[in-house]
Write an enzyme that holds these catalytic residues in place. Structure first.
Site, PDB file in Angstrom:
ATOM      1  CB  ILE A  18      27.484  40.994  19.743  1.00  0.00           C
ATOM      2  CG1 ILE A  18      26.132  41.575  19.313  1.00  0.00           C
ATOM      3  CG2 ILE A  18      27.350  39.502  20.058  1.00  0.00           C
ATOM      4  CD1 ILE A  18      25.613  41.026  18.004  1.00  0.00           C
ATOM      5  CG  ASP A  35      43.951  43.532  10.602  1.00  0.00           C
ATOM      6  OD1 ASP A  35      42.805  43.207  10.242  1.00  0.00           O
ATOM      7  OD2 ASP A  35      44.657  44.350   9.972  1.00  0.00           O
ATOM      8  CE1 TYR A  45      28.255  41.533   8.138  1.00  0.00           C
ATOM      9  CE2 TYR A  45      25.913  41.013   8.054  1.00  0.00           C
ATOM     10  CZ  TYR A  45      27.078  41.174   8.772  1.00  0.00           C
ATOM     11  OH  TYR A  45      27.067  40.975  10.133  1.00  0.00           O
ATOM     12  CB  SER A  55      23.827  38.257   9.912  1.00  0.00           C
ATOM     13  OG  SER A  55      22.862  39.264   9.655  1.00  0.00           O
ATOM     14  CG  ASN A  90      31.664  38.877  17.908  1.00  0.00           C
ATOM     15  OD1 ASN A  90      30.480  38.969  17.623  1.00  0.00           O
ATOM     16  ND2 ASN A  90      32.399  39.934  18.272  1.00  0.00           N
TER      17      ASN A  90
END
Length: 259
Positions: free
Chosen positions: A23, A69, A164, A151, A101
């Site tokens: 994405i 990172d 998550y 999400s 993102n």
């Protein structure tokens, strides 16, 4: 390259984390097609990032890849300094758009999630966008725009996604607080929440596992799993002036999944 004052104001600049794949990659390329200059990050694959930068350049846009990172928040000061130097190379001191993102996957049940895994997800999906945005805000132009990536799993529950999905739900709450507190600077903050997308994320399970892909398609009103090309244009559009009065909102890009 030296720009006139009017050119500096007209040409927008974006920062996209995790912009070398999936994405993020499609977001970078869609922004480039709109004439936006882009700084995007990659984790380890410099060659992959160079390919994205080269593709963006074919549109005539400037794109520069920086390593980052998100699991090492102690490096965020150095990253902000690298951004400042890159902006100077673009001929400007400020950027306009930030897309948080970058992230990591998890496919472990609630009972099997370890403290270390939970900490890693917290750092990647909540702590990193929280602290990185703090570090970058002094370089953001007033009237800028932030898009945080969530999400569909923050709305509906899926097996083995407890940690998550919970972190993504936290990001959605954080976004509303960003919108409130950054309002005096006319900076908007919104969420884009993709559904199941066929990328290499989570080991490529949606893209490469026919059973999972079919399951997703069967639970989606439009009858298929999503693609990066379904999401990138939405993010790029949400950053544009056309959506300037949209703030503190969650936009799910899932084709009508689990409705």
């Amino acid at each position: 390259m030296s720009l006139t004052h009017s050119e500096e104001i007209t040409i927008k600049t974006a920062i996209v984390t995790g912009g070398s794949r999936g994405i993020g990659r499609d977001t970078v390329l869609n922004l480039a097609r709109r004439g936006v200059r882009i700084i995007f990050t990659y984790h380890t694959n410099q060659a992959e990032a160079a390919t994205v930068a080269a593709l963006a350049a074919t549109t005539g846009a400037q794109a520069h890849a920086l390593p980052l990172d998100i699991g090492q928040t102690g490096g965020f000061d150095a990253f902000a300094e690298a951004v400042r130097k890159t902006l100077a190379g673009f001929g400007t001191e400020r950027f306009d758009y930030l897309v948080n993102n970058a992230g990591i996957s998890s496919n472990v049940s609630f009972m099997e999630t370890t403290e270390a895994e939970l900490d890693a997800l917290y750092t990647a999906h909540f702590k990193a966008p929280f602290l990185l945005t703090q570090k970058l805000l002094p370089l953001m132009r007033d009237g800028g725009r932030i898009v945080n990536i969530s999400s569909g799993l923050a709305r509906f529950a899926g097996r083995n996604r407890a940690a998550y999905g919970s972190m993504k739900a936290a990001v959605e709450t954080l976004t509303r607080y960003m919108a409130l507190e950054l309002g005096p600077r006319r900076i908007t903050a919104n969420v884009v929440a993709p559904g199941a997308i066929a990328t290499d994320f989570s080991g490529g399970i949606v893209r490469d596992n026919p059973e999972v892909n079919k399951m997703v398609a069967d639970h989606t009103a439009l009858g298929r799993a999503g693609l990066p090309e379904d999401v990138g244009p939405v993010i790029a559009s949400l950053l544009s002036a056309d959506f300037g009065w949209v703030n503190a909102q969650r936009i799910e890009v899932a084709g009508g999944m689990v409705i």
